[in-house]
Design an enzyme around this catalytic site. Structure first.
Site, PDB file in Angstrom:
ATOM      1  N   ASN A 136       3.020  -2.869  -5.526  1.00  0.00           N
ATOM      2  CA  ASN A 136       3.401  -2.290  -4.241  1.00  0.00           C
ATOM      3  C   ASN A 136       3.663  -3.445  -3.275  1.00  0.00           C
ATOM      4  O   ASN A 136       2.738  -4.147  -2.884  1.00  0.00           O
ATOM      5  CB  ASN A 136       2.241  -1.401  -3.746  1.00  0.00           C
ATOM      6  CG  ASN A 136       2.510  -0.799  -2.388  1.00  0.00           C
ATOM      7  OD1 ASN A 136       3.581  -0.986  -1.824  1.00  0.00           O
ATOM      8  ND2 ASN A 136       1.523  -0.083  -1.863  1.00  0.00           N
ATOM      9  N   HIS A 151      -0.552   7.063  -0.126  1.00  0.00           N
ATOM     10  CA  HIS A 151      -1.185   5.747  -0.011  1.00  0.00           C
ATOM     11  C   HIS A 151      -2.067   5.704   1.246  1.00  0.00           C
ATOM     12  O   HIS A 151      -1.707   6.248   2.287  1.00  0.00           O
ATOM     13  CB  HIS A 151      -0.126   4.636   0.055  1.00  0.00           C
ATOM     14  CG  HIS A 151      -0.728   3.290  -0.150  1.00  0.00           C
ATOM     15  ND1 HIS A 151      -1.357   2.608   0.870  1.00  0.00           N
ATOM     16  CD2 HIS A 151      -0.846   2.522  -1.256  1.00  0.00           C
ATOM     17  CE1 HIS A 151      -1.829   1.455   0.395  1.00  0.00           C
ATOM     18  NE2 HIS A 151      -1.532   1.384  -0.895  1.00  0.00           N
ATOM     19  N   GLU A 157      -2.643   3.461   3.391  1.00  0.00           N
ATOM     20  CA  GLU A 157      -2.057   2.890   4.609  1.00  0.00           C
ATOM     21  C   GLU A 157      -1.208   3.928   5.339  1.00  0.00           C
ATOM     22  O   GLU A 157      -1.133   3.928   6.564  1.00  0.00           O
ATOM     23  CB  GLU A 157      -1.264   1.617   4.264  1.00  0.00           C
ATOM     24  CG  GLU A 157      -2.228   0.469   3.994  1.00  0.00           C
ATOM     25  CD  GLU A 157      -1.725  -0.588   3.030  1.00  0.00           C
ATOM     26  OE1 GLU A 157      -0.528  -0.619   2.718  1.00  0.00           O
ATOM     27  OE2 GLU A 157      -2.570  -1.395   2.581  1.00  0.00           O
ATOM     28  N   GLU A 215      -7.646   4.190  -5.156  1.00  0.00           N
ATOM     29  CA  GLU A 215      -7.652   2.964  -4.366  1.00  0.00           C
ATOM     30  C   GLU A 215      -8.664   3.115  -3.235  1.00  0.00           C
ATOM     31  O   GLU A 215      -8.335   3.662  -2.170  1.00  0.00           O
ATOM     32  CB  GLU A 215      -6.260   2.723  -3.761  1.00  0.00           C
ATOM     33  CG  GLU A 215      -5.175   2.541  -4.798  1.00  0.00           C
ATOM     34  CD  GLU A 215      -3.998   1.748  -4.222  1.00  0.00           C
ATOM     35  OE1 GLU A 215      -3.687   0.707  -4.812  1.00  0.00           O
ATOM     36  OE2 GLU A 215      -3.423   2.148  -3.200  1.00  0.00           O
TER      37      GLU A 215
HETATM   38  P1  13P Z   1      -4.277  -5.060  -2.614  1.00  0.00           P
HETATM   39  O1  13P Z   1      -3.998  -5.354  -4.057  1.00  0.00           O
HETATM   40  O2  13P Z   1      -3.626  -6.001  -1.664  1.00  0.00           O
HETATM   41  O3  13P Z   1      -5.730  -4.872  -2.362  1.00  0.00           O
HETATM   42  O4  13P Z   1      -3.579  -3.646  -2.295  1.00  0.00           O
HETATM   43  C1  13P Z   1      -3.805  -2.571  -3.145  1.00  0.00           C
HETATM   44  C2  13P Z   1      -2.872  -1.487  -2.787  1.00  0.00           C
HETATM   45  O5  13P Z   1      -2.974  -0.899  -1.725  1.00  0.00           O
HETATM   46  C3  13P Z   1      -1.790  -1.170  -3.730  1.00  0.00           C
HETATM   47  O6  13P Z   1      -1.130  -0.010  -3.368  1.00  0.00           O
END
Ligand code: 13P
Length: 236
Positions: free
Chosen positions: A7, A91, A93, A160
């Site tokens: 990603n 996701h 975020e 995640e």
């Molecule tokens: P990181 O690998 O930077 O922790 O991010 C994980 C993520 O959100 C992948 O979608």
């Protein structure tokens, strides 16, 4: 066989994405690696990637629409131009920074499911929920399945934990296996882990019971590291 997904989030330009994608594809071809590899670039870096044969390009986001008046968003008219049929939905975020509600996420899921998109659907709990224990964590995660058809055939899940994303703090093997086995007991779909996965720990994580691959942010943005990640998991 592990599923390995990168990603890009808000990283790389159109030009550097094209170079990255070509290099990874060439590596997969020359090394005869058959892992399922996905790359999710920024919307501005989507393209037809005509010479790409051994990996799948997806979009990090799109609105539940063909086209219309949704400033800043893209729809299937824009994705169709590049033959993109894979999308990340849910996701953390987008949930926590962009404020996408479960209702909006479910609406997006239904829309893209009807179009047969491959959906990588993300779930995961924030730190305060994790600190309240496994039962509360699972309750929180199951709320993220409201309105989601978990029997959808083109579905991949990604666990995640929010506190592990971009922090350098990877979940422990025990954290991962306890959540993965609980989800797997309810939903029979490939389940990726994401959250500070690195070159050094990707193989160990992908070997864990109930882990079918990794969704990687930070450690995947350097092409040499991403190739190494694929190499490290090629036989898992
Ligand atoms: P990181 O690998 O930077 O922790 O991010 C994980 C993520 O959100 C992948 O979608």
């Amino acid at each position: 066989m592990s599923i390995i997904a990168s990603n890009f989030k808000t990283n790389h330009t159109r030009k550097s994405t094209a170079t990255f994608v070509k290099e990874v594809n060439d590596f997969l071809v020359s090394s005869k690696i058959t892992n399922d590899v996905y790359i999710f670039p920024t919307s501005t870096s989507l393209d037809t990637f005509d010479s790409v044969s051994n990996l799948t390009m997806g979009t990090q986001n799109a609105y539940a629409t063909v086209k219309g008046s949704f400033t800043g968003e893209i729809g299937t008219e824009q994705l169709d131009e590049f033959g993109i049929k894979t999308i990340l939905i849910g996701h953390s975020e987008r949930r926590h920074i962009l404020g996408e509600s479960q209702e909006e996420i479910a609406k997006k899921f239904v829309f893209y499911k009807e179009l047969d998109y491959k959906i990588i659907y993300c779930i995961g709990e924030p730190l305060e929920v994790k600190e309240a224990g496994l039962e509360k964590t699972l309750e929180y995660i199951y709320e993220q399945f409201v309105g989601i058809d978990t029997n959808y055939e083109n579905l991949i899940l990604a666990y995640e934990p929010v506190w592990a994303i971009g922090t350098g703090v990877t979940a422990t093997n025990e954290d991962i296996t306890s959540v993965h086995s609980a989800i797997k007991s309810q939903i029979d779909k490939p389940l990726l882990y994401g959250g500070s996965v690195k070159v050094a720990n990707v193989a160990e994580i992908c070997k864990l019971e109930g882990v079918d691959g990794a969704l990687i942010g930070t450690a995947s943005w350097n092409v040499e590291d991403f190739k190494q990640i694929i190499e490290n998991t090629k036989d898992l």
